[in-house]
Design a protein around this motif. Structure first.
Motif, PDB file in Angstrom:
ATOM      1  N   ALA A  47      57.797 -47.592  28.298  1.00 11.59           N
ATOM      2  CA  ALA A  47      57.856 -48.802  29.140  1.00 11.59           C
ATOM      3  C   ALA A  47      58.085 -48.452  30.603  1.00 11.59           C
ATOM      4  CB  ALA A  47      58.953 -49.742  28.636  1.00 11.59           C
ATOM      5  N   LEU A  48      58.910 -47.456  30.854  1.00 15.47           N
ATOM      6  CA  LEU A  48      59.159 -47.061  32.243  1.00 15.47           C
ATOM      7  C   LEU A  48      57.877 -46.570  32.909  1.00 15.47           C
ATOM      8  CD1 LEU A  48      61.117 -46.539  34.591  1.00 15.47           C
ATOM      9  CD2 LEU A  48      61.380 -44.226  33.696  1.00 15.47           C
ATOM     10  N   PHE A  49      57.137 -45.730  32.211  1.00 10.82           N
ATOM     11  CA  PHE A  49      55.929 -45.166  32.803  1.00 10.82           C
ATOM     12  C   PHE A  49      54.767 -46.154  32.820  1.00 10.82           C
ATOM     13  CE2 PHE A  49      58.356 -41.341  32.364  1.00 10.82           C
ATOM     14  CZ  PHE A  49      57.939 -40.566  33.435  1.00 10.82           C
ATOM     15  N   LEU A  50      54.810 -47.150  31.955  1.00 15.76           N
ATOM     16  CA  LEU A  50      53.736 -48.148  31.929  1.00 15.76           C
ATOM     17  C   LEU A  50      54.031 -49.371  32.789  1.00 15.76           C
ATOM     18  CD1 LEU A  50      52.873 -48.074  28.128  1.00 15.76           C
ATOM     19  CD2 LEU A  50      51.330 -47.414  29.993  1.00 15.76           C
ATOM     20  N   PHE A  51      55.289 -49.843  32.755  1.00 18.60           N
ATOM     21  CA  PHE A  51      55.589 -51.146  33.351  1.00 18.60           C
ATOM     22  C   PHE A  51      56.652 -51.127  34.442  1.00 18.60           C
ATOM     23  CE2 PHE A  51      54.542 -51.851  28.769  1.00 18.60           C
ATOM     24  CZ  PHE A  51      53.232 -52.208  28.986  1.00 18.60           C
ATOM     25  N   GLY A  52      57.368 -50.019  34.597  1.00 25.97           N
ATOM     26  CA  GLY A  52      58.331 -49.915  35.680  1.00 25.97           C
ATOM     27  C   GLY A  52      59.771 -49.994  35.232  1.00 25.97           C
ATOM     28  N   PRO A  53      60.687 -49.760  36.196  1.00 27.53           N
ATOM     29  CA  PRO A  53      62.105 -49.632  35.860  1.00 27.53           C
ATOM     30  C   PRO A  53      62.784 -50.925  35.415  1.00 27.53           C
ATOM     31  CG  PRO A  53      61.774 -49.416  38.225  1.00 27.53           C
ATOM     32  CD  PRO A  53      60.416 -49.453  37.595  1.00 27.53           C
ATOM     33  N   TRP A  54      62.401 -52.072  35.947  1.00 37.85           N
ATOM     34  CA  TRP A  54      63.085 -53.315  35.564  1.00 37.85           C
ATOM     35  C   TRP A  54      62.808 -53.660  34.112  1.00 37.85           C
ATOM     36  CZ3 TRP A  54      66.895 -54.612  38.466  1.00 37.85           C
ATOM     37  CH2 TRP A  54      66.873 -54.312  39.824  1.00 37.85           C
ATOM     38  N   ASP A  55      61.558 -53.541  33.709  1.00 35.10           N
ATOM     39  CA  ASP A  55      61.206 -53.848  32.322  1.00 35.10           C
ATOM     40  C   ASP A  55      61.844 -52.850  31.367  1.00 35.10           C
ATOM     41  OD1 ASP A  55      58.980 -56.066  32.537  1.00 35.10           O
ATOM     42  OD2 ASP A  55      58.559 -54.603  34.115  1.00 35.10           O
ATOM     43  N   ALA A  56      61.727 -51.561  31.690  1.00 31.75           N
ATOM     44  CA  ALA A  56      62.282 -50.528  30.817  1.00 31.75           C
ATOM     45  C   ALA A  56      63.808 -50.647  30.731  1.00 31.75           C
ATOM     46  CB  ALA A  56      61.887 -49.147  31.326  1.00 31.75           C
ATOM     47  N   GLY A  57      64.459 -50.919  31.859  1.00 30.03           N
ATOM     48  CA  GLY A  57      65.916 -51.070  31.858  1.00 30.03           C
ATOM     49  C   GLY A  57      66.364 -52.250  31.021  1.00 30.03           C
ATOM     50  N   ALA A  58      65.656 -53.361  31.144  1.00 33.44           N
ATOM     51  CA  ALA A  58      66.003 -54.547  30.346  1.00 33.44           C
ATOM     52  C   ALA A  58      65.813 -54.276  28.857  1.00 33.44           C
ATOM     53  CB  ALA A  58      65.149 -55.739  30.783  1.00 33.44           C
ATOM     54  N   ILE A  59      64.720 -53.614  28.509  1.00 36.76           N
ATOM     55  CA  ILE A  59      64.452 -53.277  27.108  1.00 36.76           C
ATOM     56  C   ILE A  59      65.560 -52.382  26.567  1.00 36.76           C
ATOM     57  CG2 ILE A  59      62.899 -51.962  25.589  1.00 36.76           C
ATOM     58  CD1 ILE A  59      60.594 -53.039  27.477  1.00 36.76           C
ATOM     59  N   MET A  60      65.950 -51.375  27.345  1.00 35.62           N
ATOM     60  CA  MET A  60      66.987 -50.446  26.903  1.00 35.62           C
ATOM     61  C   MET A  60      68.331 -51.157  26.715  1.00 35.62           C
ATOM     62  SD  MET A  60      68.666 -47.160  28.799  1.00 35.62           S
ATOM     63  CE  MET A  60      69.512 -48.233  29.943  1.00 35.62           C
ATOM     64  N   ILE A  61      68.734 -51.951  27.699  1.00 30.45           N
ATOM     65  CA  ILE A  61      70.033 -52.628  27.613  1.00 30.45           C
ATOM     66  C   ILE A  61      70.063 -53.609  26.441  1.00 30.45           C
ATOM     67  CG2 ILE A  61      71.544 -54.288  28.781  1.00 30.45           C
ATOM     68  CD1 ILE A  61      70.745 -52.821  31.418  1.00 30.45           C
ATOM     69  N   LEU A  62      69.005 -54.378  26.273  1.00 28.79           N
ATOM     70  CA  LEU A  62      68.963 -55.323  25.152  1.00 28.79           C
ATOM     71  C   LEU A  62      68.973 -54.602  23.815  1.00 28.79           C
ATOM     72  CD1 LEU A  62      66.491 -57.991  26.530  1.00 28.79           C
ATOM     73  CD2 LEU A  62      68.905 -58.321  25.967  1.00 28.79           C
ATOM     74  N   ARG A  63      68.241 -53.503  23.720  1.00 31.74           N
ATOM     75  CA  ARG A  63      68.225 -52.737  22.473  1.00 31.74           C
ATOM     76  C   ARG A  63      69.614 -52.192  22.161  1.00 31.74           C
ATOM     77  NH1 ARG A  63      68.895 -47.464  21.859  1.00 31.74           N
ATOM     78  NH2 ARG A  63      67.667 -46.989  23.673  1.00 31.74           N
ATOM     79  N   ILE A  64      70.314 -51.694  23.166  1.00 33.19           N
ATOM     80  CA  ILE A  64      71.657 -51.151  22.940  1.00 33.19           C
ATOM     81  C   ILE A  64      72.614 -52.261  22.495  1.00 33.19           C
ATOM     82  CG2 ILE A  64      73.675 -50.176  24.101  1.00 33.19           C
ATOM     83  CD1 ILE A  64      71.674 -48.492  25.788  1.00 33.19           C
ATOM     84  N   LEU A  65      72.607 -53.381  23.212  1.00 28.77           N
ATOM     85  CA  LEU A  65      73.522 -54.473  22.875  1.00 28.77           C
ATOM     86  C   LEU A  65      73.220 -55.058  21.498  1.00 28.77           C
ATOM     87  CD1 LEU A  65      73.738 -56.295  26.329  1.00 28.77           C
ATOM     88  CD2 LEU A  65      75.460 -54.802  25.267  1.00 28.77           C
ATOM     89  N   LEU A  66      71.962 -55.393  21.267  1.00 31.70           N
ATOM     90  CA  LEU A  66      71.593 -55.983  19.982  1.00 31.70           C
ATOM     91  C   LEU A  66      71.751 -54.985  18.838  1.00 31.70           C
ATOM     92  CD1 LEU A  66      68.479 -58.049  21.100  1.00 31.70           C
ATOM     93  CD2 LEU A  66      70.734 -58.931  20.458  1.00 31.70           C
ATOM     94  N   GLY A  67      71.390 -53.725  19.071  1.00 32.04           N
ATOM     95  CA  GLY A  67      71.538 -52.696  18.044  1.00 32.04           C
ATOM     96  C   GLY A  67      72.996 -52.506  17.660  1.00 32.04           C
ATOM     97  N   GLY A  68      73.889 -52.550  18.648  1.00 32.73           N
ATOM     98  CA  GLY A  68      75.317 -52.429  18.354  1.00 32.73           C
ATOM     99  C   GLY A  68      75.835 -53.582  17.515  1.00 32.73           C
ATOM    100  N   PHE A  69      75.372 -54.778  17.825  1.00 34.67           N
ATOM    101  CA  PHE A  69      75.818 -55.943  17.050  1.00 34.67           C
ATOM    102  C   PHE A  69      75.188 -55.971  15.662  1.00 34.67           C
ATOM    103  CE2 PHE A  69      76.570 -57.738  21.393  1.00 34.67           C
ATOM    104  CZ  PHE A  69      77.958 -57.748  21.304  1.00 34.67           C
ATOM    105  N   PHE A  70      73.895 -55.654  15.571  1.00 35.17           N
ATOM    106  CA  PHE A  70      73.214 -55.680  14.278  1.00 35.17           C
ATOM    107  C   PHE A  70      73.723 -54.594  13.341  1.00 35.17           C
ATOM    108  CE2 PHE A  70      69.226 -57.699  16.334  1.00 35.17           C
ATOM    109  CZ  PHE A  70      69.811 -58.940  16.259  1.00 35.17           C
TER     110      PHE A  70
END
Length: 164
Positions: A47-70
């Motif tokens: 995502a970082l190399f395709l779409f940029g830092p904002w998209d990749a950062g949001a994907i990473m943070i959401l994955r970490i938060l949701l993954g921790g809860f799930f």
């Protein structure tokens, strides 16, 4: 943000979460705790190399938060966010240095910094500087994992760029 961009990032976040959940089901690769491939990072790197830092950062943070809860492991969120922050900073820097054919190298450096971030968080939380002794082993494993995930991200980026 456009609806298309939000939908794309939501799908990529869901994909990263599925990969994370599947990887949780894989038995540990080594007897050393904390070592895993981190296959969900393929999505963040691509995502970082395709779409940029904002998209990749949001994907990473959401994955970490949701993954921790799930995964019912909210304390892991702290370590994952620390590792993710260090890793993402290294990935952003490497993105300026490497070309699209060297994504695997950026991922490798990023994985090593992920381990550094996690150890720093553990030392701060436990007030045990001796945990830094664990860093060489984690870094070696991180380099191997970073190469694997980086090559997968490289392949994904190359394939996606060929799509119409």
């Amino acid at each position: 943000m456009s609806v298309k961009r939000i939908a794309r990032d939501a799908v990529l976040t869901a994909l990263a979460l599925v990969i994370f959940a599947v990887e949780l089901q894989i038995p540990p690769l080594t007897p050393v705790p904390g070592i895993k491939l981190g296959l969900a990072n393929v999505v963040t790197v691509a995502a970082l190399f395709l779409f940029g830092p904002w998209d990749a950062g949001a994907i990473m943070i959401l994955r970490i938060l949701l993954g921790g809860f799930f995964s019912s492991n909210p304390s892991a969120i702290i370590y994952s966010l620390a590792g993710g922050a260090f890793s993402f900073a290294a990935l952003l820097l490497m993105r300026k240095i490497v070309n699209k054919k060297q994504i695997w190298a950026a991922s490798t450096i990023s994985a090593a910094f992920h381990n550094l971030g996690q150890i720093c968080a553990a030392v701060l939380i436990t007030r045990t500087p001796a945990l830094f002794a664990y860093l060489p082993l984690l870094t070696a494993a991180g380099i191997i994992a970073g190469i694997v995930t980086g090559l997968a991200a490289q392949l994904a980026v190359n394939r996606i760029k060929k799509l119409p």
